[in-house]
Scaffold this motif. Structure first.
Motif, mmCIF file in Angstrom:
data_model
loop_
_atom_site.group_PDB
_atom_site.id
_atom_site.type_symbol
_atom_site.label_atom_id
_atom_site.label_comp_id
_atom_site.label_asym_id
_atom_site.label_seq_id
_atom_site.Cartn_x
_atom_site.Cartn_y
_atom_site.Cartn_z
ATOM 1 N N VAL A 1 1.012 12.207 6.559
ATOM 2 C CA VAL A 1 1.320 10.822 6.319
ATOM 3 C C VAL A 1 2.512 10.797 5.306
ATOM 4 C CG1 VAL A 1 0.396 8.768 5.161
ATOM 5 C CG2 VAL A 1 -1.021 10.198 6.385
ATOM 6 N N ALA A 2 3.640 10.028 5.920
ATOM 7 C CA ALA A 2 4.855 9.849 5.193
ATOM 8 C C ALA A 2 4.732 8.832 4.144
ATOM 9 C CB ALA A 2 5.941 9.553 6.086
ATOM 10 N N GLN A 3 4.007 7.776 4.419
ATOM 11 C CA GLN A 3 3.844 6.563 3.725
ATOM 12 C C GLN A 3 2.491 6.044 3.972
ATOM 13 O OE1 GLN A 3 7.206 4.119 2.874
ATOM 14 N NE2 GLN A 3 5.496 2.288 2.334
ATOM 15 N N ALA A 4 1.535 6.088 2.976
ATOM 16 C CA ALA A 4 0.265 5.448 3.166
ATOM 17 C C ALA A 4 0.329 4.057 2.961
ATOM 18 C CB ALA A 4 -0.860 5.787 2.321
ATOM 19 N N PRO A 5 -0.436 3.217 3.697
ATOM 20 C CA PRO A 5 -0.485 1.720 3.699
ATOM 21 C C PRO A 5 -1.024 1.394 2.184
ATOM 22 C CG PRO A 5 -2.039 2.492 5.296
ATOM 23 C CD PRO A 5 -1.081 3.578 4.689
ATOM 24 N N ALA A 6 -0.978 0.144 1.926
ATOM 25 C CA ALA A 6 -1.608 -0.162 0.538
ATOM 26 C C ALA A 6 -1.974 -1.508 0.573
ATOM 27 C CB ALA A 6 -0.644 -0.104 -0.664
ATOM 28 N N ALA A 7 -3.190 -1.846 -0.179
ATOM 29 C CA ALA A 7 -3.690 -3.255 -0.209
ATOM 30 C C ALA A 7 -2.767 -4.190 -0.551
ATOM 31 C CB ALA A 7 -4.886 -3.163 -0.975
ATOM 32 N N ALA A 35 -7.520 0.198 11.648
ATOM 33 C CA ALA A 35 -8.783 -0.338 12.066
ATOM 34 C C ALA A 35 -9.447 -1.274 11.111
ATOM 35 C CB ALA A 35 -9.794 0.582 12.595
ATOM 36 N N ALA A 36 -9.360 -2.430 11.233
ATOM 37 C CA ALA A 36 -9.492 -3.389 10.143
ATOM 38 C C ALA A 36 -11.004 -4.111 10.360
ATOM 39 C CB ALA A 36 -8.734 -4.558 10.042
ATOM 40 N N GLY A 66 -13.008 -13.497 1.923
ATOM 41 C CA GLY A 66 -13.837 -12.477 2.130
ATOM 42 C C GLY A 66 -13.380 -11.040 1.702
ATOM 43 N N THR A 67 -14.038 -10.105 1.901
ATOM 44 C CA THR A 67 -13.521 -8.463 1.594
ATOM 45 C C THR A 67 -13.296 -7.876 3.152
ATOM 46 O OG1 THR A 67 -14.691 -8.395 -0.409
ATOM 47 C CG2 THR A 67 -14.178 -6.501 0.800
ATOM 48 N N TYR A 68 -12.295 -7.203 3.162
ATOM 49 C CA TYR A 68 -11.918 -6.301 4.522
ATOM 50 C C TYR A 68 -11.766 -5.122 3.987
ATOM 51 C CZ TYR A 68 -11.617 -11.117 6.001
ATOM 52 O OH TYR A 68 -11.741 -12.831 6.368
ATOM 53 N N PRO A 88 -10.947 4.574 3.265
ATOM 54 C CA PRO A 88 -10.176 3.212 3.709
ATOM 55 C C PRO A 88 -9.985 2.501 2.487
ATOM 56 C CG PRO A 88 -12.756 2.928 3.259
ATOM 57 C CD PRO A 88 -12.372 4.643 3.057
ATOM 58 N N ILE A 89 -9.204 1.446 2.875
ATOM 59 C CA ILE A 89 -8.379 0.562 1.764
ATOM 60 C C ILE A 89 -9.109 -0.485 1.874
ATOM 61 C CG2 ILE A 89 -6.433 -0.784 1.487
ATOM 62 C CD1 ILE A 89 -4.985 1.146 3.147
ATOM 63 N N THR A 90 -9.489 -1.317 0.804
ATOM 64 C CA THR A 90 -10.410 -2.426 0.685
ATOM 65 C C THR A 90 -9.630 -3.422 0.288
ATOM 66 O OG1 THR A 90 -12.406 -1.157 0.325
ATOM 67 C CG2 THR A 90 -12.642 -3.492 -0.587
ATOM 68 N N VAL A 91 -9.589 -4.680 0.795
ATOM 69 C CA VAL A 91 -8.754 -5.702 0.390
ATOM 70 C C VAL A 91 -9.814 -6.917 0.239
ATOM 71 C CG1 VAL A 91 -6.646 -7.325 0.860
ATOM 72 C CG2 VAL A 91 -6.998 -4.743 1.682
ATOM 73 N N THR A 92 -9.374 -7.991 -0.591
ATOM 74 C CA THR A 92 -10.003 -9.511 -0.790
ATOM 75 C C THR A 92 -9.152 -10.353 -0.536
ATOM 76 O OG1 THR A 92 -11.804 -8.338 -2.074
ATOM 77 C CG2 THR A 92 -11.540 -10.655 -2.274
ATOM 78 N N ILE A 93 -9.528 -11.407 0.238
ATOM 79 C CA ILE A 93 -8.876 -12.751 0.116
ATOM 80 C C ILE A 93 -9.756 -13.385 -0.613
ATOM 81 C CG2 ILE A 93 -8.307 -14.732 1.475
ATOM 82 C CD1 ILE A 93 -7.714 -12.710 3.899
#
Length: 208
Positions: A1-7, A35-36, A66-68, A88-93
């Protein structure tokens, strides 16, 4: 992984779709897929990783509060296997807020009360309201509150910037709930899947 995604932080429901993570990059220009999952989809996996067909190249977008959860992988190439990241990455709207204002219209001759409340959308351009929204009225004494009425909010329609209204008449002054002198009343909007619960201004009702 060159650059990991972030929330992406501080996303609040506003009726629009939002990307919930930043784009990642695989090493050696290898493709990254995501995969979301909604909370319900995550629970259905029961701790397992998402199936291969759930991973796509597009950055995941969601509209509802919600939380994704987002898993990601680097696609294999030149004889290299796929690399699935197990953390995984956890993200909240977050839910949106509304304003609630209430008032006592009158105390009529037989000691009954009439209340009104108005729920105002803070977001321009969309409606945050749902058909089953309700407002409840409470007598508040310290940390204790006693519900004296609850009604469904009436909206003229569900378009943008719409105000919802509630009117409750003939609330009997129950001496087991109301005390002689000043009583504090609060109207509470119950919220919905995209909107936070919200309390109104405090109303003072004087009972002889």
């Amino acid at each position: 992984v060159a650059q990991a995604p972030a929330a992406i932080a501080n996303i609040v429901y506003d009726g629009a779709a939002h990307e919930i993570i930043t784009a990642g990059a695989g090493s050696g220009n290898r493709t990254m897929k995501y995969a979301a999952l909604t909370a319900a989809e995550l629970n259905a996996l029961k701790g397992a990783m998402p199936p291969d067909e759930k991973y796509v190249e597009a950055i995941p977008q969601y509209t509802a509060a919600g939380t994704y959860t987002v898993y990601y992988m680097v696609v294999g190439s030149d004889g290299m296997d796929d690399l699935k990241i197990e953390t995984p990455i956890t993200v909240t709207i977050a839910k949106a807020d509304v304003d609630v204002k209430s008032n006592v219209i009158h105390v009529n001759y037989n000691g009954n009360l009439k209340f009104t409340a108005t729920v105002t959308n803070r977001i321009g351009g969309i409606s945050t309201f749902a058909a089953a929204d309700s407002v409840s009225f409470y007598v508040v004494k310290g940390k204790r509150k006693t519900m004296i009425a609850s009604e469904t909010v009436v909206y003229s329609d569900f378009g943008p910037n719409i105000e919802g209204n509630v009117s409750v008449d003939n609330i009997l002054i129950d001496r087991n709930v109301f005390e002689p002198g000043e009583n504090t009343i609060v109207a509470e909007y119950g919220g919905n899947v995209n909107v936070n619960q919200s309390n109104s201004n405090k109303i003072t009702v004087v009972v002889d």
